[in-house]
Write an enzyme that holds these catalytic residues in place. Structure first.
Site, PDB file in Angstrom:
ATOM      1  N   ARG A 168       0.856  -1.195   0.000  1.00 26.75           N
ATOM      2  CA  ARG A 168       0.000   0.000   0.000  1.00 26.75           C
ATOM      3  C   ARG A 168       0.891   1.243   0.000  1.00 26.75           C
ATOM      4  O   ARG A 168       1.703   1.445   0.890  1.00 26.75           O
ATOM      5  CB  ARG A 168      -0.944   0.046   1.206  1.00 26.75           C
ATOM      6  CG  ARG A 168      -1.786   1.321   1.207  1.00 26.75           C
ATOM      7  CD  ARG A 168      -3.023   1.267   2.079  1.00 26.75           C
ATOM      8  NE  ARG A 168      -2.751   1.308   3.504  1.00 26.75           N
ATOM      9  CZ  ARG A 168      -3.684   1.530   4.443  1.00 26.75           C
ATOM     10  NH1 ARG A 168      -4.947   1.706   4.079  1.00 26.75           N
ATOM     11  NH2 ARG A 168      -3.373   1.527   5.711  1.00 26.75           N
ATOM     12  N   ASP A 449      -4.171   3.076  14.131  1.00 34.49           N
ATOM     13  CA  ASP A 449      -3.345   3.716  13.122  1.00 34.49           C
ATOM     14  C   ASP A 449      -3.872   5.120  12.898  1.00 34.49           C
ATOM     15  O   ASP A 449      -4.706   5.606  13.665  1.00 34.49           O
ATOM     16  CB  ASP A 449      -3.276   2.890  11.841  1.00 34.49           C
ATOM     17  CG  ASP A 449      -4.597   2.832  11.078  1.00 34.49           C
ATOM     18  OD1 ASP A 449      -5.564   3.526  11.469  1.00 34.49           O
ATOM     19  OD2 ASP A 449      -4.675   2.098  10.080  1.00 34.49           O
TER      20      ASP A 449
END
Length: 545
Positions: A168, A449
């Site tokens: 990613r 996150d």
């Protein structure tokens, strides 16, 4: 000290101090390819970012998001994506995490189908971690990655049959301050893509896989078109069959949910699926609709996937993907295993409930943040998917049409003092970790996150702006926030211990948090000011090579 500088013949300049592995990752050939991409795609990326601002200004002024009339023919057309490679057909459980060496090995060895190696929300992108991450992934693709824990000597190596690797890249809004082209920082997305692709595509194709990517935070089909052009140029440049590069796009912004057909269409040669990035999507709902007092969200803890606006989002994504032959990936279970047996049973029960909802809806796979949840998630997905590789046969054709009103529906629930205090503790601890170089942090039993920290700070900003009252009758104001922030800092200090707290950067994190939360305008991403802090030392000090 003078700055360390690497300059390619195509005018890419490396700023800041040298880090280990940089000379291999930034080879002349890799820099040359990156410069080609910068020449063609850096300026159009800036145009796309400006278009985001214009779109948001229209929404702020009262024009709610809706499906685009000018692309109706795409939504109503009879077309499908090019296809899905064999090793991406079955993605029933995926694990995600940052690109540090031990994590890469453990994730690839987990009982999952895919590891999403993350240069984005779970990585605080210091230059050292970006470079090391690229080297770690190269070693993983080559099968040579090893790690020895310096504390206890424990050794880590890849199992014979690791999970499929997907990288990613960073979102379009993030720069890479250490690499400049014609005086401007390069887009972090192009840096991550170019370096991973260049160093790994041959080895990946040789082993029957390919250069696979997750693309985050798209807000429009025009941004998808930009990526399609990046992929097409790269395939032609390296004499690859069109469609060799494969991408999965996260639908984690509110504007993008209205353009899913169009995103699939623009990327139809390269795309294999869409993903419900639920946490960023909740943050985007707040951010996009920040001027609308009737769409203020309650406590983060009660904004679950069974809420009408999130259920509509999930079901529309599945229906859209499967109509086009694309996979519909589910969202993240952020829980981490607990040592206490009773607490662990509760964790697994919540994970099972969450994954059953996704599987029943028709998702083809789901995300976990910890290997300890793999067996639970896999058991649920196996029950629903069975011997098939996925659930592409679930069309949801009998569903009532999902409207803009469904996707924008207000969310019932209460804003509470307990929820506000929890938001403060979570955000302060996460920001402190991020500016210290750690983007993936276990806090109160969840793997946090950037997305979940964004929700925490944006919720409080929204409550202040619209004069929300908490469950105890208190009006949420900037002064109340500052009072609770001071109190919760003391709680965090007590929880973590004086040595950890006083030796950390919690006061600095609290200052950042306060500035963002009490500002008149909602800052787009906390990682933008955070990145300036993260890179101060590496850009200010260097050694001549």
């Amino acid at each position: 000290m003078s700055q360390a500088v690497i300059e390619s013949k195509d005018r890419i300049i490396k700023r800041g101090q040298f880090v280990a592995g940089e000379d291999q990752v930034l080879s002349a050939e890799a820099l040359g390819f990156l410069a080609e991409l910068a020449e063609r795609f850096a300026a159009p990326r800036q145009t796309l970012l400006q278009a985001r601002l214009q779109k948001q200004a229209e929404i702020d002024a009262g024009k709610l998001p809706d499906f685009l009339p000018e692309t109706r023919n795409v939504r109503e057309g009879n077309w499908q994506i090019l296809g899905i490679p064999a090793d991406l057909q079955d993605r029933r459980v995926e694990i995600t995490g940052p690109v540090d060496r031990k994590m890469v090995i453990n994730a690839l060895n987990a009982d999952v189908k895919v590891f999403m190696a993350d240069f984005e929300d779970s990585l605080a992108p210091s230059w050292e971690k970006v470079v090391q991450g690229q080297q770690n992934l190269k070693d993983a693709v080559d099968g040579t990655i090893e790690y020895t824990n310096p504390a206890n000597g424990k050794e880590y190596r890849l199992n014979p049959d690791p999970a499929v690797l997907i990288a990613r890249v960073r979102g379009l809004h993030l720069d890479e301050a250490h690499l400049t082209y014609q005086g401007e920082p390069l887009p972090g997305a192009l840096v991550d893509f170019a370096l991973y692709f260049y160093h790994n595509y041959r080895a990946l194709l040789a082993k029957g896989s390919g250069p696979y990517f997750y693309i985050p935070k798209l807000q429009s089909h025009l941004e998808a078109r930009w990526w399609a052009e990046v992929f097409a140029y790269t395939e032609e440049r390296f004499c690859l069959t069109p469609g060799t590069i494969k991408a999965t796009c996260l639908i984690e912004t509110l504007p993008a949910v209205f353009e899913m057909d169009e995103i699939l269409y623009e990327l139809r040669n390269n795309i294999v699926g869409l993903n419900c990035g639920r946490w960023d999507y909740i943050f985007s709902y707040i951010k996009t609709l920040k001027n609308y007092p009737d769409r203020v969200l309650p406590d983060r803890q009660v904004v679950t996937m069974d809420k009408p606006f999130l259920s509509a989002y999930s079901r529309l994504l599945i229906k859209t993907c499967h109509k086009r032959g694309a996979l519909a990936m589910g969202g993240m279970a952020a829980f981490i295993p607990a040592k206490d047996p009773e607490r662990q049973a509760q964790v697994l029960a919540k994970v099972q409930q969450d994954k059953e909802l996704e599987a029943r809806n028709g998702h083809d796979g789901t995300w976990i943040a910890h290997p300890g949840l793999a067996d639970t998630a896999m058991a649920v997905m196996n029950e629903y998917i069975g011997d098939r590789p996925n659930q592409l046969q679930v069309s949801r054709d009998v569903d009532a049409p999902i409207t803009a009103e469904d996707l924008l529906a207000p969310c019932e629930g209460q804003a509470t003092e307990a929820g506000m205090r929890a938001n403060i503790r979570i955000a302060v601890q996460y920001i402190e970790a991020w500016i210290s170089g750690n983007g993936c942090v276990p806090i109160y039993g969840l793997m946090e996150d950037a997305a979940t920290a964004e929700i925490s700070r944006a919720s409080i900003w929204q409550w202040i702006k619209h004069g929300t009252h908490l469950d105890n009758g208190q009006l949420v104001t900037a002064d109340l926030f500052r009072t609770l922030l001071k109190e919760e800092l003391s709680v965090v200090r007590e929880e973590l211990g004086a040595e950890r707290f006083d030796g950390g950067r919690f006061d600095e994190a609290a200052t950042i948090f306060e500035r963002l939360t009490c500002a008149d305008q909602l800052t787009d991403f906390l990682t933008l000011p955070g990145y300036q802090i993260l890179t101060q030392s590496t850009l200010a000090h260097g050694q001549a090579l």
